[in-house]
Design a protein around this motif. Sequence first.
Motif: not given
Length: 494
Positions: A128-131, A136-138, A478-480
């Motif tokens: 989880a990221v704040p934007d 994001t994945r690992v 970036y998925q926007s």
Amino acid sequence: MEPKLFIDGAWVDAAQGGTLDVINPATERPFAAIAAGSATDIDRAVAAAKRAGKGPWGRTTGRERAALLRAIAAGIEAEKDRLARLEVEDNGKPLAEAEGDIADTIYCFNLYATYAEELDARQGEPIAVPDARFSTRVKYVPAGVAGLIVPWNYPLLMAAWKVAPAIAAGCTLVLKPSEYTPLSALELARICHEAGVPPGVVNVVTGLGRDAGAPLAAHPDVSKLAFTGSVPTGIAVATAAAQDVKSLSLELGGKSPIVVFADADLDQVVEWVMFGIFWNQGQVCSATSRLIAERSIAPRLVERLAEEARKIVIGDGMTEGVQLGPLVSRAQYDKVLGYMEVGKREATLVTGGGRPAGFNAGYFVEPTIFTDVPADARIWKEEIFGPILSVAAFDSENHALDLANTTEFGLAAAVMTKDIERAERVADRFEAGVVWINCSQPNFLEPPWGGMKKSGVGRELGTWGLMNFLEPKQITAYQSSEPWGWYLKNTQNG
């Protein structure tokens, strides 16, 4: 067993053609020979490991590697009796102890098979990221070629502690066993090959530390180093690793305390103190070699321990009923006898102190206890790696902790008391990576293992051991549908 190295899935001669004798410590006679590897052989082994990592092995799943790990465990299980006897000949420990080591080795490979399967499920786990415009994945990728250097006190088991997680992670490896106890590592190479491990994934180079171990630690194509052994050698390995900024884990020495309060059950105390120092001839990095006893019970406890120590059956590890075998080598034998002489000058000898009567050959020493040991004594401060117990008395909890923690080591510590609140309080204040309450030396493969201070860097075993051989890779997308706008904003502003 022919004196060969195992490189790229084949048995090969050492480049320089030399061999080394393998000595049975109970007889002081050679019973096998090994190839004396050199920097040239390390180059060959690392090159094979690097090629294998870039081939199909680098695309295996955790599930595929788990199948191989279980096949290795089954191969060891099928030969467990022979491997245990080989460890006795090689190392000197009693057969019952060697059998326990082999059982733990089998468990280790099966455990890391489970971890390898679980790793598949963790690949690409979201973070989880704040934007909200980003995801994001690992992913977890193998660290690369791993150089593994293992000691002589638990030859096959210590190899398993490193080989199993390295395979589970998808690394390739070069294993350098101790020149004193190399045979089970070579057998492990054969078993891995027969289990279907591809050529180049597991390589074993035997030889002296200066000739094979040092070149492995310094090799530029080794990405990960895992070492278990002495502090001086660990410092040398760390120095070599620093030249190429290699990933590093070190499990080094110890001088572990066992603190005994007056309310502890005396019978249990005797049992655990004896086990903590005399198991495996005291050749254990975590051995609780410093007994810190409350003053009111110290004399009685020392008397009981001395009485029990004199009952220990010493002899060839293959002889039924033997509890204490020989030390591993002439060098270790001379070192431990030297410390016994030092102890006689520094403290009060209670029992033992030399070679047992009736032994004309073999690296045998008596279980030894010193009391009234000053805090500045060498036998109190320095790791001996032999069956020598040093005893000091304390007057308060703070005094006990001061005695326990005033050391350059921090691998393990133990406390014995019926007061559980006190036990937890003392456990929290121990400066050690492993703490035992009302016991000493139980070791499970699921929790982390490792120390503080000069006892090491990083942790082995459990999932911590697996992570030693993995590199977490962050992937952020970036998925926007909206433009990010950084360039436009900056150009508009001037």
